[in-house]
Scaffold this motif. Sequence first.
Motif, PDB file in Angstrom:
ATOM      1  N   PHE A 129       0.837  -1.202   0.000  1.00 40.66           N
ATOM      2  CA  PHE A 129       0.000   0.000   0.000  1.00 40.66           C
ATOM      3  C   PHE A 129       0.875   1.256   0.000  1.00 40.66           C
ATOM      4  CE2 PHE A 129      -2.171   3.311   2.475  1.00 40.66           C
ATOM      5  CZ  PHE A 129      -3.385   3.422   1.801  1.00 40.66           C
ATOM      6  N   ASP A 130       1.845   1.309   0.878  1.00 40.80           N
ATOM      7  CA  ASP A 130       2.722   2.482   0.962  1.00 40.80           C
ATOM      8  C   ASP A 130       3.504   2.686  -0.332  1.00 40.80           C
ATOM      9  OD1 ASP A 130       1.903   2.995   3.554  1.00 40.80           O
ATOM     10  OD2 ASP A 130       3.634   2.010   4.488  1.00 40.80           O
ATOM     11  N   ALA A 131       4.012   1.590  -0.897  1.00 40.87           N
ATOM     12  CA  ALA A 131       4.799   1.700  -2.127  1.00 40.87           C
ATOM     13  C   ALA A 131       3.949   2.213  -3.279  1.00 40.87           C
ATOM     14  CB  ALA A 131       5.416   0.346  -2.479  1.00 40.87           C
ATOM     15  N   TYR A 132       2.691   1.783  -3.328  1.00 45.81           N
ATOM     16  CA  TYR A 132       1.787   2.255  -4.387  1.00 45.81           C
ATOM     17  C   TYR A 132       1.554   3.756  -4.270  1.00 45.81           C
ATOM     18  CZ  TYR A 132      -2.550   3.007  -6.970  1.00 45.81           C
ATOM     19  OH  TYR A 132      -3.515   3.506  -7.816  1.00 45.81           O
ATOM     20  N   LEU A 133       1.249   4.220  -3.082  1.00 42.74           N
ATOM     21  CA  LEU A 133       1.031   5.658  -2.905  1.00 42.74           C
ATOM     22  C   LEU A 133       2.308   6.450  -3.154  1.00 42.74           C
ATOM     23  CD1 LEU A 133      -1.328   5.968   0.209  1.00 42.74           C
ATOM     24  CD2 LEU A 133      -1.911   5.667  -2.206  1.00 42.74           C
ATOM     25  N   ASP A 134       3.444   5.927  -2.700  1.00 40.14           N
ATOM     26  CA  ASP A 134       4.720   6.613  -2.919  1.00 40.14           C
ATOM     27  C   ASP A 134       5.039   6.739  -4.401  1.00 40.14           C
ATOM     28  OD1 ASP A 134       5.036   6.856  -0.191  1.00 40.14           O
ATOM     29  OD2 ASP A 134       6.432   5.171  -0.001  1.00 40.14           O
ATOM     30  N   ALA A 135       4.546   5.785  -5.193  1.00 40.92           N
ATOM     31  CA  ALA A 135       4.789   5.821  -6.643  1.00 40.92           C
ATOM     32  C   ALA A 135       3.869   6.809  -7.358  1.00 40.92           C
ATOM     33  CB  ALA A 135       4.613   4.432  -7.240  1.00 40.92           C
ATOM     34  N   GLY A 136       2.904   7.394  -6.639  1.00 44.70           N
ATOM     35  CA  GLY A 136       1.998   8.369  -7.237  1.00 44.70           C
ATOM     36  C   GLY A 136       0.598   7.851  -7.468  1.00 44.70           C
ATOM     37  N   GLY A 137       0.339   6.584  -7.126  1.00 45.29           N
ATOM     38  CA  GLY A 137      -1.009   6.044  -7.311  1.00 45.29           C
ATOM     39  C   GLY A 137      -1.988   6.599  -6.295  1.00 45.29           C
ATOM     40  N   ASN A 138      -3.269   6.636  -6.669  1.00 45.61           N
ATOM     41  CA  ASN A 138      -4.254   7.181  -5.717  1.00 45.61           C
ATOM     42  C   ASN A 138      -5.570   6.415  -5.665  1.00 45.61           C
ATOM     43  OD1 ASN A 138      -5.467   8.015  -8.151  1.00 45.61           O
ATOM     44  ND2 ASN A 138      -6.108   9.996  -7.302  1.00 45.61           N
ATOM     45  N   LEU A 139      -5.758   5.376  -6.498  1.00 39.97           N
ATOM     46  CA  LEU A 139      -7.022   4.639  -6.508  1.00 39.97           C
ATOM     47  C   LEU A 139      -6.804   3.233  -5.972  1.00 39.97           C
ATOM     48  CD1 LEU A 139      -9.982   4.182  -7.176  1.00 39.97           C
ATOM     49  CD2 LEU A 139      -9.345   3.856  -9.587  1.00 39.97           C
ATOM     50  N   VAL A 140      -7.432   2.926  -4.828  1.00 42.67           N
ATOM     51  CA  VAL A 140      -7.274   1.642  -4.164  1.00 42.67           C
ATOM     52  C   VAL A 140      -8.620   0.936  -4.163  1.00 42.67           C
ATOM     53  CG1 VAL A 140      -6.566   0.464  -2.060  1.00 42.67           C
ATOM     54  CG2 VAL A 140      -5.441   2.600  -2.731  1.00 42.67           C
ATOM     55  N   ASP A 141      -8.637  -0.311  -4.634  1.00 45.15           N
ATOM     56  CA  ASP A 141      -9.879  -1.033  -4.890  1.00 45.15           C
ATOM     57  C   ASP A 141     -10.006  -2.246  -3.973  1.00 45.15           C
ATOM     58  OD1 ASP A 141     -12.070  -1.576  -7.262  1.00 45.15           O
ATOM     59  OD2 ASP A 141     -11.226  -3.455  -6.503  1.00 45.15           O
ATOM     60  N   THR A 142     -11.177  -2.377  -3.334  1.00 42.56           N
ATOM     61  CA  THR A 142     -11.458  -3.526  -2.493  1.00 42.56           C
ATOM     62  C   THR A 142     -12.915  -3.934  -2.703  1.00 42.56           C
ATOM     63  OG1 THR A 142     -11.317  -4.396  -0.236  1.00 42.56           O
ATOM     64  CG2 THR A 142     -12.038  -2.108  -0.472  1.00 42.56           C
ATOM     65  N   ALA A 143     -13.417  -4.809  -1.838  1.00 41.78           N
ATOM     66  CA  ALA A 143     -14.821  -5.219  -1.879  1.00 41.78           C
ATOM     67  C   ALA A 143     -15.202  -5.735  -0.511  1.00 41.78           C
ATOM     68  CB  ALA A 143     -15.059  -6.297  -2.941  1.00 41.78           C
ATOM     69  N   ASN A 144     -16.499  -5.758  -0.247  1.00 41.18           N
ATOM     70  CA  ASN A 144     -16.949  -6.141   1.088  1.00 41.18           C
ATOM     71  C   ASN A 144     -16.551  -7.570   1.466  1.00 41.18           C
ATOM     72  OD1 ASN A 144     -18.837  -7.296  -0.738  1.00 41.18           O
ATOM     73  ND2 ASN A 144     -20.430  -7.314   0.813  1.00 41.18           N
ATOM     74  N   ILE A 145     -16.362  -8.442   0.483  1.00 44.17           N
ATOM     75  CA  ILE A 145     -16.069  -9.850   0.807  1.00 44.17           C
ATOM     76  C   ILE A 145     -14.609 -10.236   0.620  1.00 44.17           C
ATOM     77  CG2 ILE A 145     -18.391 -10.657   0.284  1.00 44.17           C
ATOM     78  CD1 ILE A 145     -17.018 -11.818  -2.370  1.00 44.17           C
ATOM     79  N   TYR A 146     -13.774  -9.349   0.123  1.00 42.01           N
ATOM     80  CA  TYR A 146     -12.397  -9.753  -0.136  1.00 42.01           C
ATOM     81  C   TYR A 146     -11.732 -10.233   1.159  1.00 42.01           C
ATOM     82  CZ  TYR A 146     -12.444  -7.741  -4.856  1.00 42.01           C
ATOM     83  OH  TYR A 146     -12.718  -7.459  -6.172  1.00 42.01           O
ATOM     84  N   THR A 147     -11.141 -11.410   1.083  1.00 44.24           N
ATOM     85  CA  THR A 147     -10.502 -12.087   2.217  1.00 44.24           C
ATOM     86  C   THR A 147     -11.359 -11.969   3.474  1.00 44.24           C
ATOM     87  OG1 THR A 147      -9.080 -10.133   2.537  1.00 44.24           O
ATOM     88  CG2 THR A 147      -8.136 -11.988   1.353  1.00 44.24           C
ATOM     89  N   ASP A 148     -12.654 -12.229   3.271  1.00 47.92           N
ATOM     90  CA  ASP A 148     -13.624 -12.256   4.382  1.00 47.92           C
ATOM     91  C   ASP A 148     -13.599 -10.980   5.216  1.00 47.92           C
ATOM     92  OD1 ASP A 148     -14.199 -14.803   3.517  1.00 47.92           O
ATOM     93  OD2 ASP A 148     -13.002 -15.811   5.049  1.00 47.92           O
TER      94      ASP A 148
END
Length: 357
Positions: A44-63
């Motif tokens: 997560f930190d590496a993604y934001l540090d690289a300039g990314g800003n859209l993080v995607d999940t779902a209510n059931i991901y990994t319970d």
Amino acid sequence: MTRMEDYRLLGRSGLRVSPLSLGTMTFGEAWGWGADRNDSKRIFDAYLDAGGNLVDTANIYTDGESERYLGEFLRGRRDSVVVATKYAATRDPLDPNAGGGGRKSLRGSVEASLKNLGTDYIDLLYLHAWDGMTPSDEVIASLADLVRSGKVLYLGISDTPAWEVARMQTIADIRGWPSFAALQVEYSLIERTTERDLIPMANELGIGVIPWSPLGGGVLTGKYSAADLGAGGSDSPVGTRRDHARASGTLTVRGLEIAEAVVDVARELGVTAAQVALAWTLENPAVASSLIGARTVEQLQQNISALDVTFDASHLETLQAASAVDLGFPHEFLMRPMVRGVTTGHSTVRPRPSRTW
């Protein structure tokens, strides 16, 4: 060359998103694979540090672990991250209203997601999958109510027939309701049937396309061979990645043949097959952002480097030849010279340019 900071507007909305989104289905180990809390935080930190800003999940991901991890990671920087989650997957298999697209399922799911994420609003909420039962006007009206309440800012839809999406988008436009900004669909060199109706529909109606599984369930990385084609596969999230690739229909003879072409192009360019497959999705102007997943920081950084890939015409022709699909009726029919001659006679007509929003 594209950079992560080269943000794109999501559909016809004013929401700016990076060209690669971080998928977090790998955050948590409840399904038997994925990253633990510490590795997830590093990704997560590496993604934001690289300039990314859209993080995607779902209510059931990994319970629910995925949302809960994100809730922890977002502390102190919530407003700078575009958080997307989804509803419709059941939260209780014994409760008939705990899943699906209906208003009751929606309310319960959103309240649970807000709690898991430790936030009072969701930037982008998707209907995760069409249930085939809930009336479309109930779905779009319920979603619009959430936007007006302030609990959700933008709307998305995933894994739904094009005609249903178009109907809801039209209802929203006519009634002045919030409409869909994003369409999340499976799209890769292995799965191109979304080019028949879903992607052209989204482009015409101002909905940004976000491909999921752009690596074809991992098949396009070149890591599988004919020895992996054995029978079986798990319909459950719990199992090996190879099981899922088999069950999803990407690990097939055809899939391996396409992967071979991807590996050949990657070898010529001096990059990885995964980078080629990701970069190819971004060649489609309807695509706003492609989803990338990773179980290590190294995998994430390799995927982000897909933005450095530049194709020439011969590379794109090779990939097109290996992965082309029949567009089906009426598209193939309408492209026949006889039919075009009937509709345009001897005239030459320049096609209308694709919409840009």
